[in-house]
Design a protein around this motif. Structure first.
Motif, short mmCIF file in Angstrom:
data_model
loop_
_atom_site.label_atom_id
_atom_site.label_comp_id
_atom_site.label_asym_id
_atom_site.label_seq_id
_atom_site.Cartn_x
_atom_site.Cartn_y
_atom_site.Cartn_z
N GLU A 12 83.11 -30.48 -16.72
CA GLU A 12 84.43 -31.40 -18.07
C GLU A 12 83.95 -32.29 -17.52
O GLU A 12 83.41 -33.34 -18.77
CB GLU A 12 85.29 -31.95 -18.50
N LYS A 13 83.77 -33.15 -15.79
CA LYS A 13 83.49 -34.87 -15.50
C LYS A 13 82.45 -34.39 -16.20
O LYS A 13 81.54 -35.50 -16.06
CB LYS A 13 83.79 -34.71 -14.29
N ALA A 14 81.13 -33.53 -15.60
CA ALA A 14 79.96 -33.43 -15.61
C ALA A 14 79.08 -33.84 -17.24
O ALA A 14 78.62 -34.51 -17.36
CB ALA A 14 79.23 -32.08 -15.29
N LEU A 15 79.73 -33.04 -18.07
CA LEU A 15 79.36 -33.22 -19.56
C LEU A 15 79.64 -34.77 -20.08
O LEU A 15 79.53 -35.71 -20.58
CB LEU A 15 80.28 -32.30 -20.31
N LYS A 16 80.94 -34.79 -19.75
CA LYS A 16 82.04 -36.21 -19.47
C LYS A 16 80.23 -37.35 -18.78
O LYS A 16 79.84 -38.85 -19.67
CB LYS A 16 83.25 -36.81 -19.17
N TYR A 17 79.97 -37.06 -18.03
CA TYR A 17 79.12 -38.74 -17.00
C TYR A 17 77.38 -38.57 -17.75
O TYR A 17 77.80 -39.11 -17.95
CB TYR A 17 78.61 -37.58 -15.76
N ILE A 18 77.31 -36.97 -18.34
CA ILE A 18 76.12 -37.16 -19.15
C ILE A 18 76.42 -38.41 -20.17
O ILE A 18 75.17 -38.43 -21.13
CB ILE A 18 75.71 -35.81 -19.99
N GLY A 19 77.58 -37.43 -20.67
CA GLY A 19 77.80 -39.13 -22.34
C GLY A 19 78.17 -38.41 -23.26
O GLY A 19 78.68 -39.29 -24.31
N TYR A 20 78.16 -37.50 -23.03
CA TYR A 20 79.66 -36.17 -24.00
C TYR A 20 80.85 -36.56 -24.30
O TYR A 20 81.71 -37.10 -23.61
CB TYR A 20 79.69 -34.91 -24.75
N ASN A 21 81.35 -36.90 -25.25
CA ASN A 21 83.27 -37.43 -25.40
C ASN A 21 83.12 -35.97 -25.35
O ASN A 21 83.68 -35.26 -26.34
CB ASN A 21 83.26 -37.52 -26.97
N THR A 22 84.59 -35.97 -24.31
CA THR A 22 85.19 -34.45 -24.40
C THR A 22 86.53 -34.42 -24.49
O THR A 22 87.20 -34.10 -24.45
CB THR A 22 85.15 -34.83 -22.25
N ALA A 23 87.18 -35.76 -25.81
CA ALA A 23 88.01 -35.55 -26.18
C ALA A 23 89.11 -34.13 -26.90
O ALA A 23 89.94 -33.72 -26.79
CB ALA A 23 88.20 -36.71 -27.25
N ASN A 24 87.80 -33.87 -27.31
CA ASN A 24 87.65 -32.48 -27.73
C ASN A 24 86.72 -31.22 -27.16
O ASN A 24 85.33 -31.51 -27.37
CB ASN A 24 87.64 -32.29 -29.39
N LEU A 25 87.59 -30.87 -26.13
CA LEU A 25 86.17 -30.02 -25.07
C LEU A 25 85.49 -29.06 -26.00
O LEU A 25 84.16 -28.60 -25.23
CB LEU A 25 86.94 -29.67 -23.87
N PRO A 26 85.81 -27.50 -26.44
CA PRO A 26 85.17 -27.26 -27.13
C PRO A 26 83.86 -28.06 -28.55
O PRO A 26 82.93 -26.97 -28.05
CB PRO A 26 86.17 -26.17 -28.00
N ALA A 27 83.88 -29.04 -28.58
CA ALA A 27 83.31 -29.56 -29.32
C ALA A 27 81.75 -30.07 -28.58
O ALA A 27 80.77 -30.37 -28.63
CB ALA A 27 83.91 -30.00 -30.67
N ALA A 28 82.66 -30.68 -27.79
CA ALA A 28 81.37 -31.20 -26.76
C ALA A 28 81.21 -29.79 -26.00
O ALA A 28 78.99 -30.07 -25.74
CB ALA A 28 82.57 -31.70 -25.73
N ILE A 29 81.38 -28.99 -25.32
CA ILE A 29 80.98 -27.42 -25.03
C ILE A 29 79.74 -27.19 -25.81
O ILE A 29 78.96 -26.75 -25.57
CB ILE A 29 81.48 -26.28 -24.28
N GLU A 30 80.11 -27.02 -27.28
CA GLU A 30 79.10 -26.63 -28.05
C GLU A 30 78.10 -27.28 -28.60
O GLU A 30 77.12 -27.39 -29.04
CB GLU A 30 80.03 -26.68 -29.14
N ALA A 31 78.31 -28.79 -28.51
CA ALA A 31 77.18 -29.78 -28.80
C ALA A 31 75.96 -29.77 -27.43
O ALA A 31 75.43 -29.63 -27.72
CB ALA A 31 77.52 -31.57 -29.17
N PHE A 32 76.87 -30.20 -26.20
CA PHE A 32 76.00 -29.20 -25.20
C PHE A 32 74.78 -27.68 -25.44
O PHE A 32 73.81 -28.45 -25.12
CB PHE A 32 77.01 -28.76 -23.91
N LYS A 33 75.46 -26.98 -26.16
CA LYS A 33 74.84 -25.63 -26.06
C LYS A 33 73.71 -25.66 -27.05
O LYS A 33 72.83 -25.40 -26.49
CB LYS A 33 75.68 -24.81 -26.73
#
Length: 278
Positions: free
Chosen positions: A230-251
């Motif tokens: 989660e911290k890695a996604l946030k560090y890259i720039g993703y909004n992790t307020a909705n973590l599953p959505a952030a994971i989907e966007a990354f993928k």
């Protein structure tokens, strides 16, 4: 009437017809061009106003504020490029949409399937392409980015070489002109997790190989045991307020073959490799 005169008359009629068609074609967007110029003129009046209108910090005690124009200033410049797919069926359909005040959307550029680049909003102006979005601490991507729409319906449309080649040429110009960082070439899905999914199945690696965005290496390093995804996604720039959505966007961006909302062991390897580049 002689045969020669008949031929000449027909040639004259053909020339007139061609000129009329050409005139109609060149004036096809005359009305919208007029609206564009009028809006730009209105913005120029706002910029030229001294003191700036509506910028009093204390309306009760206005005398406590003074305007003294500095000589050191310039035009704001874009710092991001956001890539979209149009989710429409043709370049002309998208142009029509971007001329609709009801739709209220726009982009700086639209690139057709055959590689034609249509510039629709001055790079220094704010286009309505990002919507409600966030990347890192930036919560108004419309104000800090250039939006590029690619003519693609998003439902199985194959990305055409001519289109991608034109995009790469355009990105090279934008990167050089505005000194846009490599990391700041991203997709609509990246900045709007759960709300947008474009561009889908996009050749991001091809762009990264040219210096537009990052991609993971062929040989992936194993992350440490305490690697926090989660911290890695946030560090890259993703909004992790909705973590599953952030994971989907990354993928959608980096995995593509599987865009479920959970990270597999392979996804984590890719995430760690991408994270190291930021």
């Amino acid at each position: 009437m002689s045969l020669i005169n008949l031929v000449r008359n027909r040639q004259s009629l053909l020339i007139v017809f061609v000129l009329l068609v050409s005139s109609c074609s060149s004036n096809r967007y005359a009305a919208t061009e007029k609206v564009y110029k009028e809006k730009a003129k209105g913005f120029s009046k706002i910029i030229l106003a001294t003191p700036p209108e509506g910028q009093l910090y204390d309306s009760i005690n206005a005398a406590n504020q003074q305007w003294i124009g500095s000589v050191n200033f310039g035009i704001r410049k874009p710092n991001f490029v956001i890539i979209h797919h149009t989710a429409q069926d043709s370049l002309n359909q998208t142009i029509k949409t971007f001329h609709s005040t009801k739709a209220g959307t726009s982009a700086h550029y639209v690139i057709s399937r055959d590689g034609k680049v249509v510039h629709m909003v001055n790079d220094y102006l704010r286009a309505n392409h990002a919507g409600v979005s966030k990347w890192g601490k930036d919560t108004d991507l419309n104000s800090s980015s250039i939006g590029i729409e690619l003519d693609n319906n998003g439902i199985g449309d194959v990305w055409q070489d001519a289109q991608i080649n034109s995009l790469i040429k355009l990105l090279a110009t934008l990167k050089k002109t505005y000194n846009i960082p490599t990391a700041n070439f991203i997709g609509h899905a990246d900045i709007a997790p759960g709300r947008k999914n474009d561009p889908k199945n996009f050749p991001w690696k091809k762009l990264a190989d040219k210096g537009f965005g990052f991609w993971y290496d062929e040989v992936l390093k194993n992350p440490p045991a305490d690697f926090d995804t989660e911290k890695a996604l946030k560090y890259i720039g993703y909004n992790t307020a909705n973590l599953p959505a952030a994971i989907e966007a990354f993928k959608i961006h980096f995995i593509q073959s599987d865009i479920t909302k959970t990270l597999t062991p392979v996804d984590i390897l890719v995430l760690y490799n991408v994270y190291l580049k930021y």
